[in-house]
Design an enzyme around this catalytic site. Structure first.
Site, PDB file in Angstrom:
ATOM      1  N   GLU A  54       0.845  -1.198   0.000  1.00 23.41           N
ATOM      2  CA  GLU A  54       0.000   0.000   0.000  1.00 23.41           C
ATOM      3  C   GLU A  54       0.877   1.243   0.000  1.00 23.41           C
ATOM      4  O   GLU A  54       2.052   1.184   0.404  1.00 23.41           O
ATOM      5  CB  GLU A  54      -0.933  -0.012   1.210  1.00 23.41           C
ATOM      6  CG  GLU A  54      -1.894  -1.183   1.180  1.00 23.41           C
ATOM      7  CD  GLU A  54      -3.008  -1.070   2.206  1.00 23.41           C
ATOM      8  OE1 GLU A  54      -2.981  -0.127   3.024  1.00 23.41           O
ATOM      9  OE2 GLU A  54      -3.916  -1.928   2.182  1.00 23.41           O
ATOM     10  N   PRO A  55       0.327   2.392  -0.444  1.00 24.70           N
ATOM     11  CA  PRO A  55       1.130   3.608  -0.569  1.00 24.70           C
ATOM     12  C   PRO A  55       1.854   4.011   0.710  1.00 24.70           C
ATOM     13  O   PRO A  55       2.982   4.499   0.667  1.00 24.70           O
ATOM     14  CB  PRO A  55       0.101   4.664  -0.981  1.00 24.70           C
ATOM     15  CG  PRO A  55      -0.959   3.887  -1.701  1.00 24.70           C
ATOM     16  CD  PRO A  55      -1.035   2.569  -0.982  1.00 24.70           C
ATOM     17  N   ILE A  95       1.684  -2.902  -8.104  1.00 23.84           N
ATOM     18  CA  ILE A  95       1.099  -4.211  -8.374  1.00 23.84           C
ATOM     19  C   ILE A  95       1.393  -4.584  -9.824  1.00 23.84           C
ATOM     20  O   ILE A  95       0.825  -4.013 -10.761  1.00 23.84           O
ATOM     21  CB  ILE A  95      -0.422  -4.213  -8.105  1.00 23.84           C
ATOM     22  CG1 ILE A  95      -0.713  -3.601  -6.723  1.00 23.84           C
ATOM     23  CG2 ILE A  95      -0.960  -5.631  -8.219  1.00 23.84           C
ATOM     24  CD1 ILE A  95       0.038  -4.252  -5.581  1.00 23.84           C
ATOM     25  N   ARG A 154       9.861 -15.237  -3.155  1.00 25.95           N
ATOM     26  CA  ARG A 154      11.257 -14.844  -2.959  1.00 25.95           C
ATOM     27  C   ARG A 154      12.213 -15.756  -3.706  1.00 25.95           C
ATOM     28  O   ARG A 154      13.263 -15.317  -4.166  1.00 25.95           O
ATOM     29  CB  ARG A 154      11.560 -14.779  -1.459  1.00 25.95           C
ATOM     30  CG  ARG A 154      10.933 -13.545  -0.840  1.00 25.95           C
ATOM     31  CD  ARG A 154      10.844 -13.513   0.647  1.00 25.95           C
ATOM     32  NE  ARG A 154      10.168 -12.276   1.059  1.00 25.95           N
ATOM     33  CZ  ARG A 154       9.658 -12.039   2.259  1.00 25.95           C
ATOM     34  NH1 ARG A 154       9.753 -12.981   3.196  1.00 25.95           N
ATOM     35  NH2 ARG A 154       9.070 -10.904   2.533  1.00 25.95           N
ATOM     36  N   ILE A 205      33.612  -3.436 -17.136  1.00 27.61           N
ATOM     37  CA  ILE A 205      34.323  -4.206 -18.154  1.00 27.61           C
ATOM     38  C   ILE A 205      34.054  -3.656 -19.546  1.00 27.61           C
ATOM     39  O   ILE A 205      34.955  -3.582 -20.390  1.00 27.61           O
ATOM     40  CB  ILE A 205      33.937  -5.696 -18.061  1.00 27.61           C
ATOM     41  CG1 ILE A 205      34.520  -6.309 -16.791  1.00 27.61           C
ATOM     42  CG2 ILE A 205      34.401  -6.473 -19.286  1.00 27.61           C
ATOM     43  CD1 ILE A 205      34.023  -7.701 -16.482  1.00 27.61           C
ATOM     44  N   GLY A 263      32.949   2.530 -21.827  1.00 23.13           N
ATOM     45  CA  GLY A 263      31.945   3.447 -22.359  1.00 23.13           C
ATOM     46  C   GLY A 263      30.760   2.736 -22.982  1.00 23.13           C
ATOM     47  O   GLY A 263      29.612   3.207 -22.903  1.00 23.13           O
ATOM     48  N   GLU A 288       9.529  -7.802  -3.388  1.00 22.84           N
ATOM     49  CA  GLU A 288       9.140  -9.015  -2.651  1.00 22.84           C
ATOM     50  C   GLU A 288       9.689  -8.995  -1.224  1.00 22.84           C
ATOM     51  O   GLU A 288      10.124 -10.003  -0.681  1.00 22.84           O
ATOM     52  CB  GLU A 288       9.626 -10.263  -3.388  1.00 22.84           C
ATOM     53  CG  GLU A 288       8.741 -11.475  -3.191  1.00 22.84           C
ATOM     54  CD  GLU A 288       7.500 -11.449  -4.059  1.00 22.84           C
ATOM     55  OE1 GLU A 288       6.637 -12.315  -3.928  1.00 22.84           O
ATOM     56  OE2 GLU A 288       7.384 -10.532  -4.896  1.00 22.84           O
ATOM     57  N   GLU A 343      16.535  -5.487   3.557  1.00 17.73           N
ATOM     58  CA  GLU A 343      16.593  -5.210   4.995  1.00 17.73           C
ATOM     59  C   GLU A 343      15.575  -6.085   5.734  1.00 17.73           C
ATOM     60  O   GLU A 343      15.850  -6.608   6.824  1.00 17.73           O
ATOM     61  CB  GLU A 343      16.318  -3.728   5.250  1.00 17.73           C
ATOM     62  CG  GLU A 343      17.444  -2.794   4.818  1.00 17.73           C
ATOM     63  CD  GLU A 343      17.648  -2.744   3.300  1.00 17.73           C
ATOM     64  OE1 GLU A 343      18.810  -2.611   2.863  1.00 17.73           O
ATOM     65  OE2 GLU A 343      16.645  -2.842   2.558  1.00 17.73           O
TER      66      GLU A 343
END
Length: 388
Positions: free
Chosen positions: A128-129, A158, A246, A340, A343, A366, A370
């Site tokens: 949720e926000p 979502i 996960r 590697i 540019g 997901e 942390e």
């Protein structure tokens, strides 16, 4: 020993088929689709024909089920071609697993046959926000009345929500419950009056597949929409579902990391400086060695968690470890691939810059890394250590 050796002959064929699809159909078109943000309709249709959306659905419901290690390797192959394609079937698989484990027989028969073919695509709505990873603090409420449930609230980030026909909505059916998780349920909802997909969120990477905001305004759900038919079990159900989620995100990270490694290995053999291929310069050779070692470790950690899942054991710690390590590894490998390539790694004419933009999603998606560390530490204490 090849990674595929542990799979059955049929499952090795599945992985090989997806690898062939990625090499022949995805990689030639992905750069154009990704840069234009175009939804990969044709590729999704081919995924349906290959049976990819039915890999978690039993044959009795029309699917072609595979082991979790096989599913991990299929996801890796898809993400190697384009991480967004793996995302297009990620939430779908979690919902299929939720239905199989917790759904009523009526719910299984209603949704799983269509999900097996991809005709019905599913996603889950958790975030949720104002909540993020704090799922117990959600404000989306489903109020019971004589005709079913009236849902009000909002969800964000979502994936596939605009094009999915089924949404596993996590909401509160008892906002006063203590502790809060006992008042949470999962409702199986479909698009209809009162549900608005308000906008597609702009993103750094993960292009092509939509991530949206959902608004529920007096949306009506039937009384039998509760997963399993019992209120208050949604939090525990979704925590089990997120073990699959996960593992899927870890496998996506493997795909991005492998693509970055393979591109870097090829480039380092083709590109010359000071009269020799750049892989022969110790600094570049060291990058390649570390990238390959880290990738191999991440893959084995993910496959270990997948095998533990199939053994029927709780794997919130193992899946959290896999997701944490694989996503951080993908981010480092993607950055080293830019180094590697020099540019060219910063140029949109090479795929390396896409890997660098896609990799961060697995770190925050997901459940942030942390949060994964919190889960791992908690389980270490509860289990009495790694071997508890």
């Amino acid at each position: 020993m090849s990674t595929l050796d542990a799979l059955s002959e049929d499952e090795r064929f599945v992985v090989a088929t997806v690898r062939d699809f990625v090499d022949k159909e995805v990689r030639p078109v992905v750069r154009e689709l990704e840069h234009s943000g175009t939804y990969p309709e044709a590729l999704i249709e081919q995924m349906k024909q290959l049976g990819i959306f039915g890999l978690a659905v039993p044959e009795s419901y029309g699917g072609t089920p595979v082991s979790t290690p096989c599913y991990v390797l299929v996801t890796e192959e898809l993400a190697r071609g384009w991480m967004s394609l793996a995302g297009a079937m990620g939430g779908h698989t979690v919902v299929a697993k939720l239905l199989l484990r917790f759904g009523t027989e009526e719910q299984k028969r209603r949704y799983l046959p269509g999900m097996a073919t991809g005709e019905v695509r599913a996603t889950m709505a958790l975030t949720e926000p104002g909540g993020g990873s704090d799922l117990q603090a959600m404000r989306t409420v489903a109020s019971r009345d004589a005709d079913g449930y009236v849902v009000n609230g909002s969800k964000t980030w979502i994936t596939n929500s605009r094009r999915s026909q089924l949404i596993a909505l996590m909401c509160k059916t008892d906002p006063r419950a203590e502790p809060a998780h006992k008042g949470i349920s999962i409702l199986l909802v479909e698009h209809g009056p009162g549900l608005t997909v308000s906008r597609d969120l702009p993103k750094l990477g993960y292009k092509g597949v939509e991530s949206c905001e959902l608004s529920f305004d007096d949306y009506r759900a039937s009384a039998d929409a509760v997963l399993g038919g019992v209120e208050g079990a949604g939090f525990a159900q979704m925590m089990k579902g997120l073990e699959t989620g996960r593992l899927q995100v870890a496998a996506r990270a493997l795909g991005v990391a492998r693509a970055a490694l393979e591109d870097s290995l090829a480039y380092a053999q083709e590109r010359e400086s000071f009269g020799k291929p750049i892989w022969q310069h110790q600094s570049i050779g060291n990058y390649l060695a570390d990238m390959a070692t880290s990738f191999s470790a991440a893959r084995q950690l993910t496959l270990h968690a997948a095998r533990e899942y199939d053994a029927g054991r709780r794997v919130d710690m193992e899946a959290g470890m896999a997701k944490l390590f694989a996503s951080e590894t993908a981010m480092r490998i993607a950055l080293d691939a830019v180094r590697i390539h020099g540019g060219y790694g910063y140029s949109t004419e090479f795929d390396v810059e896409r890997y660098f933009r896609d990799a961060p999603l697995m770190i925050v998606g997901e459940g942030t890394n942390e949060i994964q560390r919190n889960v791992i530490a908690s389980q270490l204490v509860k289990r009495g250590g790694l071997d508890g």
